[in-house]
Design a protein around this motif. Structure first.
Motif, PDB file in Angstrom:
ATOM      1  N   THR A 213       0.819  -1.211   0.000  1.00 30.73           N
ATOM      2  CA  THR A 213       0.000   0.000   0.000  1.00 30.73           C
ATOM      3  C   THR A 213       0.856   1.265   0.000  1.00 30.73           C
ATOM      4  O   THR A 213       0.313   2.370  -0.145  1.00 30.73           O
ATOM      5  N   ARG A 214       2.172   1.131   0.161  1.00 30.70           N
ATOM      6  CA  ARG A 214       3.049   2.308   0.110  1.00 30.70           C
ATOM      7  C   ARG A 214       2.966   2.936  -1.286  1.00 30.70           C
ATOM      8  O   ARG A 214       2.866   2.219  -2.290  1.00 30.70           O
ATOM      9  N   PRO A 215       3.039   4.266  -1.373  1.00 27.11           N
ATOM     10  CA  PRO A 215       2.892   4.926  -2.682  1.00 27.11           C
ATOM     11  C   PRO A 215       4.015   4.602  -3.657  1.00 27.11           C
ATOM     12  O   PRO A 215       3.835   4.722  -4.868  1.00 27.11           O
ATOM     13  N   TRP A 216       5.175   4.209  -3.158  1.00 26.31           N
ATOM     14  CA  TRP A 216       6.277   3.834  -4.042  1.00 26.31           C
ATOM     15  C   TRP A 216       7.142   2.786  -3.361  1.00 26.31           C
ATOM     16  O   TRP A 216       7.128   2.642  -2.139  1.00 26.31           O
ATOM     17  N   VAL A 252       6.577   3.543  -9.178  1.00 28.06           N
ATOM     18  CA  VAL A 252       5.187   3.717  -8.753  1.00 28.06           C
ATOM     19  C   VAL A 252       4.318   2.839  -9.640  1.00 28.06           C
ATOM     20  O   VAL A 252       4.526   2.769 -10.855  1.00 28.06           O
ATOM     21  N   GLY A 253       3.358   2.159  -9.032  1.00 30.11           N
ATOM     22  CA  GLY A 253       2.495   1.283  -9.818  1.00 30.11           C
ATOM     23  C   GLY A 253       3.083  -0.111  -9.923  1.00 30.11           C
ATOM     24  O   GLY A 253       3.603  -0.652  -8.943  1.00 30.11           O
ATOM     25  N   GLN A 254       3.057  -0.680 -11.120  1.00 29.85           N
ATOM     26  CA  GLN A 254       3.475  -2.073 -11.302  1.00 29.85           C
ATOM     27  C   GLN A 254       4.834  -2.173 -11.974  1.00 29.85           C
ATOM     28  O   GLN A 254       5.175  -1.386 -12.852  1.00 29.85           O
ATOM     29  N   ARG A 267       3.814  -4.499  -7.035  1.00 30.86           N
ATOM     30  CA  ARG A 267       2.954  -3.324  -7.196  1.00 30.86           C
ATOM     31  C   ARG A 267       2.984  -2.467  -5.941  1.00 30.86           C
ATOM     32  O   ARG A 267       2.891  -2.982  -4.823  1.00 30.86           O
ATOM     33  N   SER A 268       3.124  -1.170  -6.151  1.00 34.08           N
ATOM     34  CA  SER A 268       2.987  -0.200  -5.067  1.00 34.08           C
ATOM     35  C   SER A 268       1.613   0.459  -5.171  1.00 34.08           C
ATOM     36  O   SER A 268       0.892   0.269  -6.155  1.00 34.08           O
ATOM     37  N   ALA A 269       1.252   1.231  -4.151  1.00 33.18           N
ATOM     38  CA  ALA A 269      -0.034   1.940  -4.118  1.00 33.18           C
ATOM     39  C   ALA A 269      -1.207   0.985  -4.331  1.00 33.18           C
ATOM     40  O   ALA A 269      -2.208   1.340  -4.955  1.00 33.18           O
ATOM     41  N   ALA A 270      -1.077  -0.235  -3.800  1.00 30.96           N
ATOM     42  CA  ALA A 270      -2.145  -1.224  -3.945  1.00 30.96           C
ATOM     43  C   ALA A 270      -3.227  -0.990  -2.897  1.00 30.96           C
ATOM     44  O   ALA A 270      -3.009  -0.328  -1.879  1.00 30.96           O
ATOM     45  N   GLU A 271      -4.401  -1.554  -3.143  1.00 30.80           N
ATOM     46  CA  GLU A 271      -5.509  -1.386  -2.203  1.00 30.80           C
ATOM     47  C   GLU A 271      -5.302  -2.203  -0.939  1.00 30.80           C
ATOM     48  O   GLU A 271      -5.781  -1.834   0.130  1.00 30.80           O
ATOM     49  N   ARG A 272      -4.611  -3.330  -1.058  1.00 29.06           N
ATOM     50  CA  ARG A 272      -4.364  -4.155   0.121  1.00 29.06           C
ATOM     51  C   ARG A 272      -2.907  -4.612   0.132  1.00 29.06           C
ATOM     52  O   ARG A 272      -2.236  -4.658  -0.897  1.00 29.06           O
TER      53      ARG A 272
END
Length: 335
Positions: A213-216, A252-254, A267-272
């Motif tokens: 869930t971390r943004p990066w 950031v992202g996948q 993946r970063s910034a994930a929902e869980r």
């Protein structure tokens, strides 16, 4: 009476953590057991030693956390320096230790722990393992002999320790989660609320696929792997990892790595959150540079705080490099 036994008894007289209201545990003992220091198996005249004992009382008992290693990268003027830390306080989870150490502990009541291999401070003990008996069972408690243990350690360097009884070397072993990490892609995460431009320290969380869930997130990658990586958004180059020859990328992202017969995805910034790391423990072949297990090792999934033993029915393996994946339940690994 052993010091660790006395300390455990003192901690049992403290109120539950949620009822302490930030009151100093030492002050609480002073109020309910004014002469508690008289029960210690030595004199506390020396100020530094007295401070160490009081710190032990203040330390909240950590079940199963003793002698577990963790890795981090710290930003320096030269680049990102790899470091290793070792938890010195708490109860030792014997199940997670190597068979060699378990055998060495049979019949012993006290062992001193020294760094081994290429780690600094080889001539000085850093902790003492002592048996602690209670009404429920017998356990092993680790008591620190130094304030903390954090040392330079390459990512592909094992965190090796030695157990010594008296003046006799009983056994050398790898700390839990202290196995070398040399996968093409190694993942690290920052402290909450820190952007990658201001990050000074990154914690190793593994090489297995996961989401955070971390943004990066950051990855330390080999030069060969960098060209094979794919990113949802262009990564940011954070510099080089000194000692290991890897470059450090923030993304950031996948991010994904194609292995030919499979793909690893992060993946970063994930929902869980799903950041479990695979850790292997077991008897290893001696006097070889790489970690080679004799037979099937125990496999653990760890999120850094909780460690779950994986059933052998759920493990698959293959020979180093290429080959077919096999069930460890039907085909024992070669090593």
């Amino acid at each position: 009476m052993a010091l660790s036994t006395v300390i455990v008894r003192f901690r049992q007289q403290l109120p539950p953590l949620h009822e302490r209201n930030d009151r100093d545990p030492v002050l609480h003992l002073d109020s309910v057991v004014p002469a508690w220091r008289n029960d210690l198996p030595f004199d506390l005249e020396e100020g530094d030693f007295r401070s160490l004992v009081e710190d032990l009382v203040r330390t909240r008992r950590v079940e199963g956390g003793a002698l577990a290693a963790s890795r981090l990268l710290r930003r320096t003027a030269e680049g990102w320096a790899p470091r290793a830390e070792l938890t010195l306080s708490g109860e030792l989870d014997v199940v997670r230790t190597s068979p060699q150490l378990q055998a060495a502990m049979e019949g012993a009541t006290r062992l001193r722990i020294f760094p081994r291999g290429d780690l600094p401070g080889l001539n000085r003990p850093i902790a003492v393992l002592e048996q602690v008996e209670s009404d429920e069972a017998t356990a092993w408690e680790s008591r620190p002999l130094v304030k903390a243990f954090e040392v330079p350690a390459r990512l592909n360097q094992a965190i090796r320790l030695a157990a010594v009884a008296g003046e006799t070397l009983v056994e050398e072993f790898t700390a839990f989660a202290g196995e070398p990490v040399d996968a093409p892609v190694l993942l690290f995460q920052p402290d909450p609320g820190v952007d990658f431009e201001n990050a000074l320290e990154l914690r190793f969380i593994g090489s297995s696929p996961f989401r955070s869930t971390r943004p990066w997130l950051a990855m330390a990658v080999t030069q060969e792997a960098r060209s094979a990586l794919k990113f949802e958004h262009p990564p940011s180059d954070l510099g080089d990892c000194i000692l290991d020859g890897r470059c450090l990328l923030a993304f950031v992202g996948q991010a994904s790595l194609d292995l030919g017969d499979g793909r690893l995805t992060w993946r970063s910034a994930a929902e869980r959150e799903d950041t479990k790391r695979l850790i292997l423990t077991g008897e290893t072949l001696r006097r070889v540079r790489e970690t080679v297990f004799l037979g099937t090792p125990k496999a653990w999934l760890s999120d850094g705080q909780h460690h779950t033993l994986v059933s052998s029915e759920d493990l698959i393996w293959r020979s180093l490099g290429r080959g077919s994946w096999r069930s460890s339940n039907k085909h024992a690994p070669l090593g």
